[in-house]
Each structure stands twice: as structure tokens, then as C-alpha cells.
Enzyme design. Sequence first.
Site, PDB file in Angstrom:
ATOM      1  N   GLU A  60      73.293  67.398 120.400  1.00  0.00           N
ATOM      2  CA  GLU A  60      74.395  68.652 120.405  1.00  0.00           C
ATOM      3  C   GLU A  60      75.342  67.819 121.020  1.00  0.00           C
ATOM      4  O   GLU A  60      75.848  67.465 121.934  1.00  0.00           O
ATOM      5  CB  GLU A  60      73.853  69.697 121.417  1.00  0.00           C
ATOM      6  CG  GLU A  60      74.970  70.878 121.456  1.00  0.00           C
ATOM      7  CD  GLU A  60      74.271  72.134 122.427  1.00  0.00           C
ATOM      8  OE1 GLU A  60      73.332  72.028 122.943  1.00  0.00           O
ATOM      9  OE2 GLU A  60      74.980  73.039 122.396  1.00  0.00           O
TER      10      GLU A  60
ATOM     11  N   LYS B 155      79.859  68.514 121.815  1.00  0.00           N
ATOM     12  CA  LYS B 155      80.529  69.384 122.570  1.00  0.00           C
ATOM     13  C   LYS B 155      82.243  69.002 122.857  1.00  0.00           C
ATOM     14  O   LYS B 155      82.259  67.619 122.976  1.00  0.00           O
ATOM     15  CB  LYS B 155      79.829  69.645 123.954  1.00  0.00           C
ATOM     16  CG  LYS B 155      80.518  70.633 124.751  1.00  0.00           C
ATOM     17  CD  LYS B 155      79.687  71.253 125.820  1.00  0.00           C
ATOM     18  CE  LYS B 155      80.504  72.239 126.685  1.00  0.00           C
ATOM     19  NZ  LYS B 155      79.843  72.753 127.684  1.00  0.00           N
TER      20      LYS B 155
ATOM     21  N   ASP C 188      76.805  73.815 117.880  1.00  0.00           N
ATOM     22  CA  ASP C 188      76.723  75.149 118.862  1.00  0.00           C
ATOM     23  C   ASP C 188      78.220  75.713 118.520  1.00  0.00           C
ATOM     24  O   ASP C 188      79.190  75.131 118.280  1.00  0.00           O
ATOM     25  CB  ASP C 188      76.900  74.689 120.239  1.00  0.00           C
ATOM     26  CG  ASP C 188      76.936  75.704 121.082  1.00  0.00           C
ATOM     27  OD1 ASP C 188      77.666  76.764 121.122  1.00  0.00           O
ATOM     28  OD2 ASP C 188      76.090  75.807 121.961  1.00  0.00           O
TER      29      ASP C 188
ATOM     30  N   HIS D 166      81.099  74.997 120.707  1.00  0.00           N
ATOM     31  CA  HIS D 166      81.730  73.774 120.869  1.00  0.00           C
ATOM     32  C   HIS D 166      82.612  73.350 120.057  1.00  0.00           C
ATOM     33  O   HIS D 166      82.769  71.931 119.810  1.00  0.00           O
ATOM     34  CB  HIS D 166      80.519  73.040 120.780  1.00  0.00           C
ATOM     35  CG  HIS D 166      79.722  73.068 122.073  1.00  0.00           C
ATOM     36  ND1 HIS D 166      78.578  72.366 122.616  1.00  0.00           N
ATOM     37  CD2 HIS D 166      79.656  74.223 122.999  1.00  0.00           C
ATOM     38  CE1 HIS D 166      77.797  73.024 123.424  1.00  0.00           C
ATOM     39  NE2 HIS D 166      78.865  74.100 123.909  1.00  0.00           N
TER      40      HIS D 166
ATOM     41  N   ASP E 104      80.189  81.237 126.305  1.00  0.00           N
ATOM     42  CA  ASP E 104      78.772  81.714 126.084  1.00  0.00           C
ATOM     43  C   ASP E 104      78.521  83.196 126.445  1.00  0.00           C
ATOM     44  O   ASP E 104      77.900  83.697 127.314  1.00  0.00           O
ATOM     45  CB  ASP E 104      77.918  80.755 127.029  1.00  0.00           C
ATOM     46  CG  ASP E 104      77.710  79.261 126.640  1.00  0.00           C
ATOM     47  OD1 ASP E 104      77.099  79.110 125.588  1.00  0.00           O
ATOM     48  OD2 ASP E 104      78.374  78.461 127.357  1.00  0.00           O
TER      49      ASP E 104
ATOM     50  N   TRP F 135      71.294  67.749 125.022  1.00  0.00           N
ATOM     51  CA  TRP F 135      72.876  67.926 125.388  1.00  0.00           C
ATOM     52  C   TRP F 135      72.854  67.520 126.602  1.00  0.00           C
ATOM     53  O   TRP F 135      72.514  67.675 127.520  1.00  0.00           O
ATOM     54  CB  TRP F 135      72.904  69.450 125.384  1.00  0.00           C
ATOM     55  CG  TRP F 135      74.408  69.649 125.781  1.00  0.00           C
ATOM     56  CD1 TRP F 135      75.685  69.374 125.314  1.00  0.00           C
ATOM     57  CD2 TRP F 135      74.557  70.392 127.061  1.00  0.00           C
ATOM     58  NE1 TRP F 135      76.582  69.512 126.250  1.00  0.00           N
ATOM     59  CE2 TRP F 135      76.114  70.173 127.374  1.00  0.00           C
ATOM     60  CE3 TRP F 135      74.127  70.642 128.314  1.00  0.00           C
ATOM     61  CZ2 TRP F 135      76.925  70.366 128.410  1.00  0.00           C
ATOM     62  CZ3 TRP F 135      74.500  71.001 129.435  1.00  0.00           C
ATOM     63  CH2 TRP F 135      76.049  70.957 129.407  1.00  0.00           C
TER      64      TRP F 135
ATOM     65  N   ASP G 174      84.587  78.043 125.818  1.00  0.00           N
ATOM     66  CA  ASP G 174      82.971  77.836 125.333  1.00  0.00           C
ATOM     67  C   ASP G 174      82.395  78.810 126.603  1.00  0.00           C
ATOM     68  O   ASP G 174      81.722  78.426 127.397  1.00  0.00           O
ATOM     69  CB  ASP G 174      82.580  76.568 125.469  1.00  0.00           C
ATOM     70  CG  ASP G 174      81.127  76.752 125.681  1.00  0.00           C
ATOM     71  OD1 ASP G 174      80.725  77.333 124.714  1.00  0.00           O
ATOM     72  OD2 ASP G 174      80.319  75.551 125.924  1.00  0.00           O
TER      73      ASP G 174
ATOM     74  N   ASP H 256      72.221  80.757 122.284  1.00  0.00           N
ATOM     75  CA  ASP H 256      72.655  80.030 123.576  1.00  0.00           C
ATOM     76  C   ASP H 256      73.850  80.725 124.093  1.00  0.00           C
ATOM     77  O   ASP H 256      74.950  80.475 123.889  1.00  0.00           O
ATOM     78  CB  ASP H 256      72.852  78.484 123.162  1.00  0.00           C
ATOM     79  CG  ASP H 256      73.175  77.729 124.187  1.00  0.00           C
ATOM     80  OD1 ASP H 256      73.024  78.031 125.560  1.00  0.00           O
ATOM     81  OD2 ASP H 256      73.936  76.645 124.089  1.00  0.00           O
TER      82      ASP H 256
ATOM     83  N   HIS I 209      72.968  76.404 117.565  1.00  0.00           N
ATOM     84  CA  HIS I 209      72.927  77.185 118.712  1.00  0.00           C
ATOM     85  C   HIS I 209      73.918  78.630 118.433  1.00  0.00           C
ATOM     86  O   HIS I 209      75.321  78.233 118.199  1.00  0.00           O
ATOM     87  CB  HIS I 209      73.746  76.491 119.912  1.00  0.00           C
ATOM     88  CG  HIS I 209      72.743  75.856 120.825  1.00  0.00           C
ATOM     89  ND1 HIS I 209      72.768  75.323 121.965  1.00  0.00           N
ATOM     90  CD2 HIS I 209      71.152  75.988 120.440  1.00  0.00           C
ATOM     91  CE1 HIS I 209      71.626  74.632 122.243  1.00  0.00           C
ATOM     92  NE2 HIS I 209      70.733  75.145 121.605  1.00  0.00           N
TER      93      HIS I 209
HETATM   94  C1  RNT Z   1      76.269  73.502 126.950  1.00  0.00           C
HETATM   95  C2  RNT Z   1      75.335  73.580 125.883  1.00  0.00           C
HETATM   96  C3  RNT Z   1      73.657  73.634 126.045  1.00  0.00           C
HETATM   97  C4  RNT Z   1      73.318  74.560 126.898  1.00  0.00           C
HETATM   98  C5  RNT Z   1      71.729  74.822 127.364  1.00  0.00           C
HETATM   99  C6  RNT Z   1      71.728  75.453 128.541  1.00  0.00           C
HETATM  100  O1  RNT Z   1      77.375  73.810 126.751  1.00  0.00           O
HETATM  101  O2  RNT Z   1      75.583  74.675 124.819  1.00  0.00           O
HETATM  102  O3  RNT Z   1      72.921  73.868 124.834  1.00  0.00           O
HETATM  103  O4  RNT Z   1      73.989  75.863 126.805  1.00  0.00           O
HETATM  104  O5  RNT Z   1      71.245  73.499 127.101  1.00  0.00           O
HETATM  105 ZN    ZN Z   2      74.575  74.829 123.166  1.00  0.00          ZN
END
Ligand code: RNT
Ligand code: ZN
Length: 411
Positions: free
Chosen positions: A220, A222, A253, A256, A290, A179, A288, A319, A280
Site C-alpha cells: 500500500e 501513502k 487507498d 492516500h 479515514d 502498509w 487522510d 479502511d 482500500h
Molecule cells: C494507513 C493505511 C492502512 C491502515 C490499516 C490499519 O494510512 O491506510 O491501511 O489504515 O492498515
Molecule cells: Zn489503507
Amino acid sequence: MSYKEAQKKYAKIGIDTEKAIKDLSKIAISLHCWQGDDVGGFETTGGASGGIQTTGNYPGKARTPQELMNDLEFALSLIPGRHRVNLHACYGIHEGKVTDRDKLSAKNFEPWVKWAKKTGVKLDFNPTFFSHPMAADGLTLSSPDPKVRRFWIKHGIQCLKIGEYFAKELKSPCGINFWCPDGYKDEPSDRLGPRRRMADSLDKIFKYKYNKKAVIPFLESKLFGIGVESYTVNSHEFVMGYAMKAKILALLDMGHFHLTESVADKISSFLMTFGKVAFHISRPVRWDSDHVIRQNDDLRACAQEIVKMGPENFIVALDYFDASINRVAAWVLGMRNMQKELLKAMLVPWKPLTAMQDAGEFTAQLVLQEEFKNYPADEVWAEFCRRCGVDADEAWLRKVQKYEEQVLLKR
Ligand code: RNT
Ligand code: ZN
């Protein structure tokens, strides 16, 4: 209701709960080390950069490798089944001077491997393209500066080597997630150039002839990051295209995409394209953000797709990073929630429902999809936990609170 009664009820709709328990125990989820210290790592004290941010200031975060290992071990003891641990390159262990990212090697991860062997977990890995002076302007593999690109290409290659080392030592293929935070806050004049440079840099990384049986790389995508609102180089389309061409996997993810998009709906297309899907598990709230995953509709829908398409075809990692609550609880709750949703998905008779879909019996399909939600999945979960020797219900919270009192608050 007892497990036996639940088993009987499920048998009537053609579900074998014993098989579900067995199947669930085979699913190893990759537990993300970075929830333990707010994506801090062991190189600097600066905290995460690159468009991601932890919010909150809950006491007790892990400050050293040993503390992080202890916390992970404690968390794993409250989670049923055998799992994996997902490390980031910034969690390398350095004696004295910090080895820079372009020179990281297996040596920096020896203590982790030793710990993994002792604990009985397998390891996955991530190069860290953020929280570093060479990424200060938010550009890494796509930087217009060839020196910067070269630095991060070397980092990527070193990480493939570290993944090979994990796989060999632990006798299990290592998933490696790429990523990159690369992007721009405001509208760029050139959208193509950075993507061309990104692709070229990735090509140079994957030119390293990594052992394809040992290492499973994925890229990954985003949509945006904090301070990277207008353009990300590794957009969804870029990642799909690049991964297909380079014959690596793509990672989805849950945080994302536009909030109204269904990430679950993307899974089948990914599977058709790549044969395997890296995932993820996260929870965006308005952005986003988390957050710790909950048993909500999004998670349920993703878990259902994973179950229907064969969990062996997925590489599932958590994640998220919430610094406003007990970090061990955040791990345990997230893992258990994911497992619960996977189990619930296994307890749905998809075959007859699919037959209804194909026959156009949409009334019956809708009614049964809803009625099956209230079948006694909790009894099966409890039985699964009992067999794994962990608490089935919230009793684990007391144990985390005690750990907080005795260990975390003393930090
Ligand atoms: C960031 C991504 C990524 C990170 C990690 C720490 O938006 O989701 O995967 O969260 O690699
Ligand atoms: Zn991620």
C-alpha cells in the site's frame, strides 16, 4: 414504484436487474476489524501510532476478542450478502504473555479461524508495522538499524505464514496488505537510502516461498501521515515500481493521494499493469482522516471503475476508523454504501455510453450519464436486501441502537 416496474424501466435501457442482483451478491467485501476498537488490537492499551489517528471517544468499543467478534457478527447480520473479515496482526490472541510480532504464528489466530468457520466468513490479513516499540521512531523495514529491519522482516514472513493458514483452513485465498508507516516529518537529506532499504527488506520477506495460490500479497502506498508530512518511503511511485518488479499487487487507498487527484482514474492503469487491483475504500476529509464512507462522487466513480473492469479483478476492503460514532453503525453504513454504489454502477448501460464516447457524441453522453443517475436503483437495492433477508432501509439503525443500549453501553 415496485421492483417489477423498476425492472421494466431498466430493461428499456438494456439493463437486466436480475443479473445485477446476482452479480452484486457475488461481491465479497473485506470488513476491517479495526473499526471496532479504534485500531487498538489486543497487545497493548496504547492506541494506534505510525501516522494514523482515530478521533472521538464514543462509548462501547470492543475490548476483547470476544467482544470484537460479537460486534462483527452483529454488523454482518445487517449487511446483505456474504463477506470477508480483514484482520491485523495486532489482533492476535494471546494467552498470558504477548507473543511478539516477529514470532506470531497461526496459533495466535486459531480462535479467529474457529469464529470465521462458525460465522461463514473468509479472512484477509495485514502485518502490523506500527503501534510497537520497534516502530517507535516511525521506521520499520526501512530503518537504518539492521536489528530493527530484521525484526520486521521476520514479522512480514510470519504474516505470510498466517495468511497461508487462513487460506488453507477457510479454503479461500487470503489477501495480505503490507502498509508501512515509514517516513519523515521534515525533509530528509537522503530519499534514496530508505527506499533501497525498504526494497531490500521486502525482497527478503517475499523470498519466503509462500503458496501463491493461497496468499495474495500487496503493498500500500501513502502520501503522508501525521508526523510524517514530508516524506513517505512507500510513496505511490515506489509502490508501483516495487510491486511490478516483485510481481505482487499494489494497493490503492482512497485517502492516500492529494485531495484533488482522482483515485478512480488510477484504477484502469493499475489493472493494465497488475491484472488485479487491491483497494482500500476510505474517505479523506481535508487529509487522510479515514471518515466513514458516504455515497459521494468519489465513491461512485471508484465503484463504477470496479464494475466496468470486473469486480472479480478486485480485492476490495474497507479502511476507515471513526471513534466519534457508534462503531457497529460505522461498519454497517460503510458496507451498505459500498454495495449501493456497486449496484448503481451495475445499473448503468456502459456499452451505449462508451459507443457515444467513441463516436464523439458528447452531448448525448453527458445528458444520459446524468439522467441515468435518477433511475430507480433503490428499488433494485430493496429487492436485493429482501432476498438476503436484511433491512432495505434505515430500519437497521433501530437494531444498532438497541444493541448499543443492551450491549455496548454496558461495557
Ligand atoms: C494507513 C493505511 C492502512 C491502515 C490499516 C490499519 O494510512 O491506510 O491501511 O489504515 O492498515
Ligand atoms: Zn489503507
